[in-house]
Design a protein around this motif. Structure first.
Motif, PDB file in Angstrom:
ATOM      1  N   TYR A 113      -4.627  47.630  -8.527  1.00 47.33           N
ATOM      2  CA  TYR A 113      -3.758  48.734  -8.140  1.00 47.33           C
ATOM      3  C   TYR A 113      -3.726  49.764  -9.257  1.00 47.33           C
ATOM      4  CZ  TYR A 113      -0.088  46.544 -11.048  1.00 47.33           C
ATOM      5  OH  TYR A 113       0.639  46.005 -12.097  1.00 47.33           O
ATOM      6  N   CYS A 156       2.205  44.757  -7.334  1.00 44.46           N
ATOM      7  CA  CYS A 156       1.074  45.472  -6.749  1.00 44.46           C
ATOM      8  C   CYS A 156       1.653  46.445  -5.731  1.00 44.46           C
ATOM      9  CB  CYS A 156       0.115  44.486  -6.065  1.00 44.46           C
ATOM     10  SG  CYS A 156      -1.409  45.222  -5.436  1.00 44.46           S
ATOM     11  N   ALA A 161      -3.960  50.886  -3.932  1.00 46.33           N
ATOM     12  CA  ALA A 161      -4.437  49.536  -4.230  1.00 46.33           C
ATOM     13  C   ALA A 161      -5.786  49.293  -3.570  1.00 46.33           C
ATOM     14  CB  ALA A 161      -3.432  48.488  -3.744  1.00 46.33           C
ATOM     15  N   ASP A 183       2.656  44.182   0.090  1.00 43.83           N
ATOM     16  CA  ASP A 183       1.673  44.178  -0.994  1.00 43.83           C
ATOM     17  C   ASP A 183       1.979  43.113  -2.042  1.00 43.83           C
ATOM     18  OD1 ASP A 183       3.973  45.617  -1.728  1.00 43.83           O
ATOM     19  OD2 ASP A 183       2.919  47.532  -1.759  1.00 43.83           O
TER      20      ASP A 183
END
Length: 303
Positions: A113, A156, A161, A183
């Motif tokens: 990310y 993240c 990402a 995420d």
């Protein structure tokens, strides 16, 4: 490596136009840029038509799901790497995709990310918060980092990402019907499976929100609900200490800069974040009417 970019959109504005313009300038061009848009009548974009590799799928608002919608888009992609962006994440330069996919040269890295930045003139407190959560130093994170990093081990953000598609598919993609935080939930599963996550500081996007104190409460309520509902590693690590450290360093920074007028704002914003998070952690004890009032996603509770 073959790269596909996925961008969920809803009522796109000038930020999406800037996003798409910067994607056309990337040194590493993706094979596909797939927009999965909620409500066709609300989609207007001049820049989208300029993308030779652009594709769009329209869905209804009732079909949208944080994890499910992204899974649907990922199923249409056959790239080695899938890159996820939000419509308001604007690449800071032409090297975003090149830098974001660089960590995948390490076969053990399954997710990466990028660094989110905010405008210091528009929102100095948010800009400092971004610099705290997204520092200038890149790093690779694994299960071994849990004792030191705690919850940040599987931090993240699908704002910007990338995922190794083979592993993403093997793990079934993002969780379905989650209120928020798909995420980090997926990242926590990667860590549980002894996979690695890369934070790539050179992959930079401009992205921030000017949330009110009430919106901060609602956002953190939903964040905590997602962690409680999923369980897993979220039950074994604490995040409050990291939040307290952020508040202390933010206050100290602006006091040293002589920006005393910002102190009440910082205390109010972070106090509401903490209240929202604690309410979310204990949402099962709350009456339904209160949950519907303090959740940022009331439709989640009606499904």
């Amino acid at each position: 490596m073959k790269i596909d970019v996925i961008i969920p959109t809803y009522k796109p504005d000038e930020k999406l136009e800037k996003n798409l313009r910067m994607l056309r300038k990337q040194t590493l061009q993706p094979d596909r840029i797939l927009l999965i848009n909620t409500e066709e009548s609300l989609f207007h974009s001049k820049e989208f038509g300029k993308l030779p590799q652009g594709e769009i799928v329209h869905i209804k608002k009732s079909e949208f799901d944080h994890g499910g919608t992204r899974n649907r888009a990922a199923a249409m992609c056959d790239g080695d790497i899938i890159v996820l962006l939000t419509q308001d994440a604007i690449p800071a330069d032409e090297y975003l995709l090149e830098n974001l996919t660089k960590p995948f040269e390490d076969p053990e890295v399954c997710a990466a990310y990028g660094r989110q930045m905010a405008d210091w003139k528009d929102n100095p407190v948010e800009a400092y918060t971004r610099s705290f959560n997204y520092p200038k130093e890149s790093r690779i994170k694994s299960k071994e980092d849990l004792p030191v990093l705690g919850i940040k081990t599987f931090f993240c953000s699908n704002v910007c990402a990338a995922y190794r598609k083979s592993v993403y598919d093997a793990m079934g993609g993002f969780p379905l019907h989650t209120i928020f935080n798909e995420d980090m939930i997926f990242a926590s599963r990667l860590i549980e499976k002894d996979k690695k996550i890369a934070y790539e500081a050179d992959a930079k996007v401009w992205h921030w929100h000017n949330y009110s104190a009430v919106e901060q409460l609602k956002r953190n309520f939903d964040l905590a609900v997602s962690q409680v509902d999923y369980g897993g590693l979220f039950t074994s690590v604490k995040s409050e200490s990291e939040g307290i450290r952020l508040v202390k360093t933010t206050l100290l920074y602006f006091i040293k800069k002589g920006r005393f007028m910002l102190v009440p704002h910082i205390i109010l914003q972070n106090g509401m974040k903490y209240l929202g998070y604690k309410l979310g952690q204990n949402y099962k004890r709350l009456p339904r009417w209160l949950i519907l009032k303090i959740s940022l996603n009331p439709s989640y509770w009606k499904m």
